[in-house]
Write an enzyme that holds these catalytic residues in place. Sequence first.
Site, PDB file in Angstrom:
ATOM      1  N   GLU A   1      -2.234  -1.590  -5.723  1.00 46.76           N
ATOM      2  CA  GLU A   1      -3.502  -0.995  -6.111  1.00 46.76           C
ATOM      3  C   GLU A   1      -3.225  -0.049  -7.282  1.00 46.76           C
ATOM      4  O   GLU A   1      -2.276   0.730  -7.222  1.00 46.76           O
ATOM      5  CB  GLU A   1      -4.025  -0.199  -4.914  1.00 46.76           C
ATOM      6  CG  GLU A   1      -5.504  -0.048  -4.863  1.00 46.76           C
ATOM      7  CD  GLU A   1      -5.936   0.582  -3.533  1.00 46.76           C
ATOM      8  OE1 GLU A   1      -7.049   0.308  -3.112  1.00 46.76           O
ATOM      9  OE2 GLU A   1      -5.157   1.341  -2.932  1.00 46.76           O
TER      10      GLU A   1
ATOM     11  N   ASP B   1       0.874  -1.178   0.000  1.00 46.92           N
ATOM     12  CA  ASP B   1       0.000   0.000   0.000  1.00 46.92           C
ATOM     13  C   ASP B   1       0.908   1.224   0.000  1.00 46.92           C
ATOM     14  O   ASP B   1       1.798   1.342   0.837  1.00 46.92           O
ATOM     15  CB  ASP B   1      -0.874  -0.030   1.268  1.00 46.92           C
ATOM     16  CG  ASP B   1      -1.787   1.193   1.342  1.00 46.92           C
ATOM     17  OD1 ASP B   1      -2.495   1.459   0.370  1.00 46.92           O
ATOM     18  OD2 ASP B   1      -1.783   1.872   2.393  1.00 46.92           O
TER      19      ASP B   1
ATOM     20  N   ASP C   1      -2.759   1.338   7.430  1.00 48.41           N
ATOM     21  CA  ASP C   1      -2.019   1.004   6.211  1.00 48.41           C
ATOM     22  C   ASP C   1      -1.658  -0.478   6.108  1.00 48.41           C
ATOM     23  O   ASP C   1      -1.672  -1.053   5.026  1.00 48.41           O
ATOM     24  CB  ASP C   1      -0.750   1.865   6.104  1.00 48.41           C
ATOM     25  CG  ASP C   1      -1.086   3.351   6.024  1.00 48.41           C
ATOM     26  OD1 ASP C   1      -2.203   3.666   5.558  1.00 48.41           O
ATOM     27  OD2 ASP C   1      -0.259   4.175   6.436  1.00 48.41           O
TER      28      ASP C   1
END
Length: 384
Positions: A268, A184, A350
């Site tokens: 992502e 992330d 996170d």
Amino acid sequence: MLQAYKYRMYPNRAQVASLMQHIHACRFVYNYSLEQKIRAYEQDGRKLSCYDLNNRLPALKEEHPWLKEVNSQSLQSANKNLDNAFTRFFREKKGFPKFKSKKNPVQSFQVPQHYHVDFERNRIKLPKLGEIKTVFHRTFTGKMKYATVSVTSTGKWFVSILVDDGKPEPEPAPFSLDTTLGIDVGLTDFATLSTGEKVENPRFLKKSLQRLKVLQRRVSRKKKGSKNQQKAIQRLARCHEKIANQRNDFLHKLSFRVVSENQAIAVESLNVAGMQKNHCLAQAIGDVSWSTFFTILEYKCRRYGKTLLKIGRFDPSSKICHGCGYINQDLKLSDREWTCPDCGTHHDRDINAAINIKKFALQEQNLVGVSGVERAAEPVDLPR
Ligand SMILES: [Zn+2]
């Protein structure tokens, strides 16, 4: 397998003039062709191909005789690049091709063939340009594809040669839950890994950012077009270049490490549309870093037989408890930690997101792209 080798060039004064002419000409052709394409489409819905565009070059040269002094294959390359930009736009929805500005920090042109390298004498011979002093700090073997010549805003010249070593790319290794890493990216920390590890933004970046702000202010305070403003602009450009170098070094080391340690990596997709609207400096630099990081990850995965999994942004990775699947609708951007009311797990925002990215990526219905299927362009010049 394709690999790019980048070398520093030291052209003499006459060569610099000629190189600059190539850069101007290729940008000119690119912008001219882009305009032609847009016009043909608007006027009669026609799509001009690369072939059509190249057919217009002779007439363009008659109109602008200075183009004749430039390697015509480089001009055709400009059309090819434009064509590729349109392909990316239609296939990957990467944003409509833009006109190239002479204010871009890195300017370049391509030499598709008929160039020669001399490792022993440290020279590269380019058509229409002659022999240019180049430091070949490492050699390569294989078939030379096109070369890209570039200049930075501080006047440093480079040539990047794409080489095909004739060997096939390694087959991607099988991966599982245990051998996949979720990442992330964020502003607080550069990256958070699904293993719980946090990779901080390098400290030099913060320092350089402050310096950047000072230098930017100095440029805007100087009289427009004055010598002092020119000097201030040069100083600012050097600072930008330093940051880019430091950042690329950091990104290469980090990506090499995570690719070596895992069989697959899940990330992502970045919100490219949102990125272009960002005016905040820290955010803007973050955006560039993340997309560069993903580009490096992508080609390192390919080279070492690993897989890059990308999930869409529609998955609320921070809001879902990775333990029980509870969705915390009330989670605010400022909440760095939260406790799941359903199963009682305490989450670091996170780390929870990184674990979810990994989990979503491994559920096939959420896959939006796998590097093994969608091959990106070869790593030639990394964006700043
Ligand atoms: Zn829970």
